[in-house]
Design a protein around this motif. Structure first.
Motif, PDB file in Angstrom:
ATOM      1  N   LYS A 115      -2.037  -1.332 -10.002  1.00  0.00           N
ATOM      2  CA  LYS A 115      -2.556  -0.077 -10.554  1.00  0.00           C
ATOM      3  C   LYS A 115      -2.015   0.208 -11.949  1.00  0.00           C
ATOM      4  O   LYS A 115      -2.707   0.812 -12.773  1.00  0.00           O
ATOM      5  N   ARG A 116      -0.765  -0.182 -12.222  1.00  0.00           N
ATOM      6  CA  ARG A 116      -0.164   0.002 -13.549  1.00  0.00           C
ATOM      7  C   ARG A 116       0.661  -1.250 -13.854  1.00  0.00           C
ATOM      8  O   ARG A 116       1.871  -1.249 -13.665  1.00  0.00           O
ATOM      9  N   ASP A 174       4.010   7.585  -8.117  1.00  0.00           N
ATOM     10  CA  ASP A 174       3.442   8.342  -9.236  1.00  0.00           C
ATOM     11  C   ASP A 174       4.071   9.734  -9.323  1.00  0.00           C
ATOM     12  O   ASP A 174       4.339  10.246 -10.415  1.00  0.00           O
ATOM     13  N   GLU A 177       1.637   1.689  -3.534  1.00  0.00           N
ATOM     14  CA  GLU A 177       0.410   1.923  -4.299  1.00  0.00           C
ATOM     15  C   GLU A 177      -0.037   3.378  -4.170  1.00  0.00           C
ATOM     16  O   GLU A 177      -0.609   3.946  -5.103  1.00  0.00           O
ATOM     17  N   THR A 179      -9.059   7.515  -6.798  1.00  0.00           N
ATOM     18  CA  THR A 179      -7.882   6.662  -6.893  1.00  0.00           C
ATOM     19  C   THR A 179      -6.746   7.255  -6.048  1.00  0.00           C
ATOM     20  O   THR A 179      -6.812   8.410  -5.633  1.00  0.00           O
ATOM     21  N   TYR A 180      -5.713   6.442  -5.830  1.00  0.00           N
ATOM     22  CA  TYR A 180      -4.571   6.900  -5.057  1.00  0.00           C
ATOM     23  C   TYR A 180      -3.412   7.246  -5.981  1.00  0.00           C
ATOM     24  O   TYR A 180      -3.167   6.575  -6.980  1.00  0.00           O
ATOM     25  N   ARG A 181      -2.689   8.294  -5.622  1.00  0.00           N
ATOM     26  CA  ARG A 181      -1.516   8.718  -6.379  1.00  0.00           C
ATOM     27  C   ARG A 181      -0.271   8.172  -5.679  1.00  0.00           C
ATOM     28  O   ARG A 181       0.205   7.099  -5.995  1.00  0.00           O
ATOM     29  N   VAL A 223       0.353  -3.540  -4.663  1.00  0.00           N
ATOM     30  CA  VAL A 223      -1.041  -3.770  -4.251  1.00  0.00           C
ATOM     31  C   VAL A 223      -1.092  -3.731  -2.731  1.00  0.00           C
ATOM     32  O   VAL A 223      -0.279  -4.373  -2.044  1.00  0.00           O
ATOM     33  N   ARG A 258      -7.401  -7.583  -5.762  1.00  0.00           N
ATOM     34  CA  ARG A 258      -7.178  -6.261  -6.375  1.00  0.00           C
ATOM     35  C   ARG A 258      -5.990  -6.330  -7.343  1.00  0.00           C
ATOM     36  O   ARG A 258      -4.925  -6.808  -6.984  1.00  0.00           O
ATOM     37  N   ASN A 286       3.611   0.321 -12.069  1.00  0.00           N
ATOM     38  CA  ASN A 286       3.488   0.221 -10.612  1.00  0.00           C
ATOM     39  C   ASN A 286       2.718  -1.056 -10.302  1.00  0.00           C
ATOM     40  O   ASN A 286       1.506  -1.135 -10.523  1.00  0.00           O
ATOM     41  N   SER A 293       0.804  -1.226   0.000  1.00  0.00           N
ATOM     42  CA  SER A 293       0.000   0.000   0.000  1.00  0.00           C
ATOM     43  C   SER A 293       0.832   1.269   0.000  1.00  0.00           C
ATOM     44  O   SER A 293       0.436   2.294  -0.553  1.00  0.00           O
TER      45      SER A 293
END
Length: 259
Positions: free
Chosen positions: A247-248, A35, A19, A29-31, A55, A244, A52, A16
């Motif tokens: 994210k990328r 990022d 993430e 969404t989360y940056r 998770v 889950r 990325n 996390s």
């Protein structure tokens, strides 16, 4: 040491923290620091690519099983690996196994990338974290040893006093705020040898201590909304990241999210 190196690809591996929780964007969404770092690196290279794989809730065994091989195959200029902390926060933790898995991850990632970055994760001050601090510090000592053997860079967030300031932590007391993530991005930026833009260790301005009653109300809210569910997941073996996706998951050209 400052460098003029241009990094054209970056892969983030972890849980996390990587993430991006709890750096929340308007779309829900989360940056997060990874990022933010990718955006800054992309500004230096028109051909920059970013993945990325992190998770939330992942243990080091899951990171090794699910993320390390794909990350190694991407052959990126920069790979960041942050993992193992979730293991230390479990009621029972085999630190020997955690160390072995982390070593496996480093041994597979270090030869596959231009620069491997490891971290001593930040630690919020407070009574809940004190119980797990010996395990955390044992993990960080192992990270230092691995970095020395494999030529990796270590970003010492744990040793930065400002990152223990409660104002840089979300209400769940487990994840950094947007400001905390911004400082981590700067820390990694500097660890890559790039010119500093600020002192990420600079303390926050002095703050008035909230009244006793306000602090107790906050503690009760934290226990009800965050600590209780977190303990429940630890005891039952469940994870906030179950099912889950990353994210990328692919190493693709970076595009900034819509603001």
């Amino acid at each position: 040491m400052k460098t003029t190196a241009t990094y054209t690809s970056f892969v983030a591996v972890g849980d996390s923290f990587t993430e991006g929780m709890s750096d929340l964007l308007p779309d829900g969404t989360y940056r997060g620091w990874a990022d933010l770092l990718a955006a800054r690196l992309a500004a230096r290279s028109p051909d920059f690519r970013y993945a990325n794989l992190a998770v939330r809730g992942k243990l080091i065994g899951q990171i090794v099983d699910e993320q390390v091989a794909p990350a190694a195959a991407m052959r990126a200029d920069v790979v960041t690996l942050v993992g193992g902390l979730n293991d230390t926060l479990r009621p029972s933790c085999d630190m020997g196994r955690v160390r072995a898995l982390l070593e496996e991850a480093v041994e597979r990632l270090a030869p596959s990338c231009g620069r491997l970055v490891l971290m001593r994760s930040p630690g919020r001050r407070g009574p809940v974290m004190e119980r797990f601090r010996p395990r955390m510090e044992a993990l960080f000592s192992h990270i230092d040893e691995l970095a020395a053997r494999h030529g990796a860079v270590v970003v010492d967030l744990y040793g930065a006093e400002v990152l223990g300031d409660p104002r840089l932590w979300d209400v769940d007391r487990l994840h950094l705020t947007s400001e905390g993530h911004r400082r981590v991005a700067e820390a990694v930026w500097q660890a890559l040898g790039l010119a500093p833009e600020e002192d990420w260790r600079a303390p926050l301005p002095p703050a008035l201590r909230p009244p006793w009653l306000e602090r107790r109300v906050g503690d009760l809210r934290f226990a009800r909304e965050h600590l209780g569910p977190w303990i429940g997941r630890r005891l039952t073996g469940r994870s906030s990241g179950d099912g889950r996706p990353a994210k990328r998951p692919d190493l693709l050209p970076y595009e900034a999210p819509a603001s």
